[in-house]
Design a protein around this motif. Structure first.
Motif, short mmCIF file in Angstrom:
data_model
loop_
_atom_site.label_atom_id
_atom_site.label_comp_id
_atom_site.label_asym_id
_atom_site.label_seq_id
_atom_site.Cartn_x
_atom_site.Cartn_y
_atom_site.Cartn_z
N ARG A 149 0.75 -1.25 0.05
CA ARG A 149 -0.03 0.06 0.01
C ARG A 149 0.67 1.21 0.12
O ARG A 149 2.18 0.95 0.18
CB ARG A 149 -0.94 -0.01 1.36
CG ARG A 149 -1.81 -1.24 1.17
CD ARG A 149 -2.63 -1.20 2.59
NE ARG A 149 -3.27 -2.40 2.85
CZ ARG A 149 -3.90 -2.67 4.13
NH1 ARG A 149 -4.22 -1.82 4.81
NH2 ARG A 149 -4.47 -3.98 4.12
N THR A 150 0.19 2.51 -0.21
CA THR A 150 0.85 3.67 -0.07
C THR A 150 1.46 3.87 1.47
O THR A 150 0.98 3.62 2.21
CB THR A 150 0.00 4.95 -0.54
OG1 THR A 150 -0.76 4.50 -1.69
CG2 THR A 150 0.44 6.11 -0.49
N GLU A 151 2.67 4.40 1.37
CA GLU A 151 3.09 4.86 2.82
C GLU A 151 2.26 5.70 3.69
O GLU A 151 1.60 6.51 3.17
CB GLU A 151 4.58 5.65 2.47
CG GLU A 151 5.69 4.85 1.89
CD GLU A 151 7.10 5.48 1.89
OE1 GLU A 151 6.82 6.77 1.59
OE2 GLU A 151 7.96 4.96 2.20
N VAL A 152 2.06 4.98 4.79
CA VAL A 152 1.37 5.75 5.89
C VAL A 152 2.27 6.89 6.37
O VAL A 152 1.65 8.03 6.66
CB VAL A 152 0.89 4.77 7.04
CG1 VAL A 152 0.30 5.39 8.15
CG2 VAL A 152 0.35 3.58 6.40
N LEU A 153 3.69 6.60 6.62
CA LEU A 153 4.43 7.63 7.16
C LEU A 153 5.64 7.70 6.15
O LEU A 153 6.16 6.75 5.70
CB LEU A 153 5.12 7.16 8.64
CG LEU A 153 4.00 7.18 9.75
CD1 LEU A 153 4.83 6.80 10.84
CD2 LEU A 153 3.37 8.35 9.94
N HIS A 154 6.21 8.99 5.82
CA HIS A 154 7.40 9.07 5.08
C HIS A 154 8.06 10.40 5.52
O HIS A 154 7.73 11.57 5.60
CB HIS A 154 6.93 9.64 3.64
CG HIS A 154 8.05 9.76 2.55
ND1 HIS A 154 8.77 8.96 2.17
CD2 HIS A 154 8.50 11.05 2.34
CE1 HIS A 154 9.61 9.29 1.28
NE2 HIS A 154 9.63 10.76 1.57
N GLY A 155 9.47 10.07 6.05
CA GLY A 155 10.28 11.00 6.44
C GLY A 155 9.80 11.60 7.73
O GLY A 155 10.05 12.86 7.94
N TRP A 156 9.07 10.97 8.58
CA TRP A 156 8.46 11.74 9.85
C TRP A 156 9.25 11.74 10.81
O TRP A 156 9.89 10.48 11.24
CB TRP A 156 7.29 10.50 10.04
CG TRP A 156 6.31 11.33 10.99
CD1 TRP A 156 5.37 12.48 10.76
CD2 TRP A 156 6.02 11.24 12.22
NE1 TRP A 156 4.55 12.83 11.65
CE2 TRP A 156 4.96 11.99 13.08
CE3 TRP A 156 6.85 10.42 13.28
CZ2 TRP A 156 4.74 12.05 14.11
CZ3 TRP A 156 6.11 10.69 14.70
CH2 TRP A 156 5.32 11.50 15.03
N SER A 157 9.50 12.77 11.63
CA SER A 157 10.31 12.95 12.99
C SER A 157 9.52 13.66 13.90
O SER A 157 8.80 14.46 13.70
CB SER A 157 11.47 13.77 12.48
OG SER A 157 12.19 13.28 11.50
N ILE A 158 10.12 13.19 15.11
CA ILE A 158 9.52 13.78 16.24
C ILE A 158 10.51 13.26 17.45
O ILE A 158 11.03 12.36 17.54
CB ILE A 158 8.18 13.31 16.74
CG1 ILE A 158 7.51 13.83 17.99
CG2 ILE A 158 8.15 11.75 16.94
CD1 ILE A 158 6.11 13.42 18.46
N ASP A 159 10.69 14.44 18.45
CA ASP A 159 11.20 14.19 19.71
C ASP A 159 10.47 14.01 20.89
O ASP A 159 9.83 15.21 21.21
CB ASP A 159 12.69 15.12 19.72
CG ASP A 159 13.83 14.75 19.34
OD1 ASP A 159 14.33 13.57 19.44
OD2 ASP A 159 14.22 15.42 18.07
N VAL A 160 10.37 13.23 21.67
CA VAL A 160 9.63 13.16 22.90
C VAL A 160 10.73 13.09 24.34
O VAL A 160 11.44 12.19 24.32
CB VAL A 160 8.53 12.05 22.92
CG1 VAL A 160 7.96 12.02 24.37
CG2 VAL A 160 7.67 12.25 22.00
N ASP A 161 10.68 14.15 24.89
CA ASP A 161 11.94 14.01 25.91
C ASP A 161 11.45 13.28 26.86
O ASP A 161 10.22 12.91 27.29
CB ASP A 161 12.05 15.53 26.46
CG ASP A 161 12.20 16.66 25.68
OD1 ASP A 161 13.22 16.06 24.70
OD2 ASP A 161 11.89 17.60 25.74
N PRO A 162 12.56 12.62 27.76
CA PRO A 162 12.10 11.93 28.97
C PRO A 162 11.21 12.22 30.00
O PRO A 162 11.57 13.59 30.31
CB PRO A 162 13.51 11.62 29.38
CG PRO A 162 14.48 11.92 28.42
CD PRO A 162 14.07 12.92 27.59
N GLY A 163 10.34 11.80 30.33
CA GLY A 163 9.29 12.26 31.28
C GLY A 163 7.97 13.13 30.61
O GLY A 163 7.21 13.40 31.21
#
Length: 561
Positions: free
Chosen positions: A350-364
């Motif tokens: 199928r078509t990509e659900v995510l492409h080049g996706w980025s995120i930073d979730v800090d500790p806590g």
């Protein structure tokens, strides 16, 4: 096309620990079958001698016959005891191997039917367990007996050996003639049974809808029609099997006539020592050819097993969605965050659900994931829990100093102790509340389990000893969600990942679960459509197919599509 032998051989690697037992079963079966043939030959030899020479067999004959009877009796019991014990071990080995394969390749990522998977795990493997535990030994023993009988016949009366070779060739031809039609019909029968299994699984899974729409009569009619089709196909297969069996019986009769006729044709008469020996040679020839006939009959009946073995083999060869951990990294103590770096992912073709996706979730940090249906929120959750690996990019845990620990470098046991995931349709197991809360967690006392129930507001309506029924059927959706969350909390994770857990819940259940997430002392990533749930998070990230995260102010998050 892979041969039948090749298909069956594909399942041998998981059974490697049982090979010694399989060989032992073959040796017992061979000795037992040879003892039975020896009893027949010895009896014919004694009777023939008594008729020709008008005297009782010697004492040694009686002792040998008695010893063979006792040996055969013991081996018959021992063979069934060993083969049944081995069958359970084969069943367990194949199911464990299949479970491991499914654990490496989650069915939900591929468009597969759970009814077919259940049929493979239960019905197909149950068909195969006795084949590897008993049938293989029986076929090997039959061929060994034929080889031994053939050598003895050539040594004692060569003409009988020639007759045996001709009869064995005829048996092989009948097996070949019936194998093709039987295999085709058997494949149709198995396909019909698979489709029936799928229909029944669908019906049981949608029982409420069937009752609500009054479809029960239609479901019953379809089940009856499918069963009748399967029965008709089965009768056709059995008719072919009976025809082939009848031809083999004629061949065995021809062996007796052939040995006598060939002996008379060569010598003109049969008398003296040859007359006393002839019954024993006939019994020997019949025993050898009958062994080949039994082996051929067994082989001709293997077509359902071949189809089952092919499906089990395909299950074992499933490509993994999670690669093996190479050069594992130890996780540090303390809080951990999650980092997505240029992650791409697609389901099958199928078509990509995510492409080049980025995120930073800090500790806590507590972060909510927003976005329309199909944007990839559940995919982000699954990747963060390493239920799947991304097609490109990296998902990693991050410590307070900013050091990254890619999920692909973390031992699975360490990862599961660190990260807990609660999905929208999280399943509860059949059993008590205590059994469910303790699943996957280290040893927990009842007091600790009760504290988990208290945290999710469940201690006033359920106890640890209450039985939940299958999938928690006696509970409401909100109650199941609370227990699933309590089960995750019992593992004391450092990262808690939640996927649409408040969807379709009443306001009170949503408030209680949101309170638990807000008070959780660790990192939280929660996907939700609901504005009330997302409003509890300090940061809300919009999940989009491409690019980096789109942040929304939690306090002003409007209705989400």
């Amino acid at each position: 096309m892979t041969s039948s032998a090749g298909i069956l051989a594909r399942l041998l690697p998981p059974l490697r620990p049982e090979w010694r037992r399989i060989v032992g079963s073959y040796l017992i079966a061979t000795t037992s079958l040879c003892a039975l043939a020896a009893i027949g030959v010895l009896t014919a030899l004694g009777v023939g001698g008594a008729v020709v020479h008008a005297e009782w067999p010697p004492v040694g004959w009686w002792l040998a016959l008695g010893a063979l009877v006792l040996l055969r009796t013991f081996l018959t019991w021992r063979e069934m005891d060993v083969s049944h014990a081995l069958a359970y071990r084969v069943l367990a080995r194949l199911r464990m191997a299949l479970f491991d394969a499914y654990a490496r390749s989650v069915p939900g990522r591929r468009r597969e039917h759970s009814g077919r998977a259940a049929s493979v795990a239960m019905t197909d493997i149950e068909k195969l367990e006795f084949f590897y535990a008993h049938t293989v030994a029986q076929i090997g023993a039959a061929l060994t007996l034929f080889a031994g009988a053939l050598v003895c016949a050539f040594l004692v009366m060569p003409v009988a050996g020639v007759v045996m070779l001709g009869a064995a060739a005829a048996v092989a031809l009948t097996a070949g003639a019936g194998a093709g039609p039987a295999r085709r019909i058997g494949a149709r029968e198995q396909l019909e049974r698979e489709e029936q299994s799928e229909r029944l699984v669908d019906a049981l899974g949608a029982l409420r809808e069937i009752l609500a729409y009054g479809l029960q009569d239609r479901v019953v009619r379809e089940a009856v029609t499918g069963t009748r089709r399967s029965a008709r196909i089965s009768r056709r297969r059995e008719a072919i099997a009976h025809l082939v069996d009848g031809m083999r019986e004629l061949i065995l009769t021809a062996v007796v006539i052939g040995v006598i006729a060939a002996t008379l044709a060569l010598d003109g008469t049969v008398g003296g020592a040859q007359a006393a020996l002839l019954p024993a040679v006939i019994v020997l020839a019949v025993a050898g050819v009958a062994a080949v006939a039994d082996a051929a009959h067994t082989v001709s009946e293997l077509h359902p097993l071949i189809a089952s073995a092919a499906r089990v083999g395909a299950g074992l060869d499933r490509p993994p969605v999670v690669s093996p951990v190479d050069r594992p990294l130890p996780l540090p103590d303390g809080p951990l965050g999650v980092r997505f770096e240029k992650v791409s992912f697609a389901y099958d073709d199928r078509t990509e659900v995510l492409h080049g996706w980025s995120i930073d979730v800090d500790p806590g940090e507590h972060v909510g994931l927003a976005g329309p249906s199909g944007a990839g929120k559940s995919t982000v959750i699954a990747l963060a829990a390493r239920l799947w690996d991304p097609a490109a990019g990296t998902v990693a845990l991050v410590d307070a100093a900013g050091l990254a620990y890619p999920l692909g470098r973390i031992r699975d046991d360490d990862l599961r102790r660190t990260v807990a995931v609660v999905e929208q349709d999280a399943r509860l197991f059949h059993g008590t509340v205590r059994d469910n809360l303790a699943r996957g967690a280290d040893t927990r006392t009842d007091e600790e389990l009760r504290r988990a129930l208290t945290r999710v507001g469940a201690d006033d309506w359920i106890t640890l000893d209450d039985d939940l029924g299958e999938h928690g059927v006696r509970l409401s959706g909100g109650q199941r969600a609370r227990l699933a969350l309590a089960r995750a909390l019992c593992r004391e994770p450092r990262v808690l990942i939640v996927d649409e857990i408040t969807a379709s819940l009443d306001a009170e259940s949503e408030r209680i679960i949101s309170d638990v997430l807000e008070d959780f002392d660790g990192t939280v990533i929660a996907a939700s459509h609901r504005r009330e749930t997302l409003g509890r998070f300090g940061r809300v990230v919009g999940v989009e197919r491409e690019g980096v995260e789109r942040e929304e102010a939690a306090a002003t998050a409007g209705p989400l599509r």
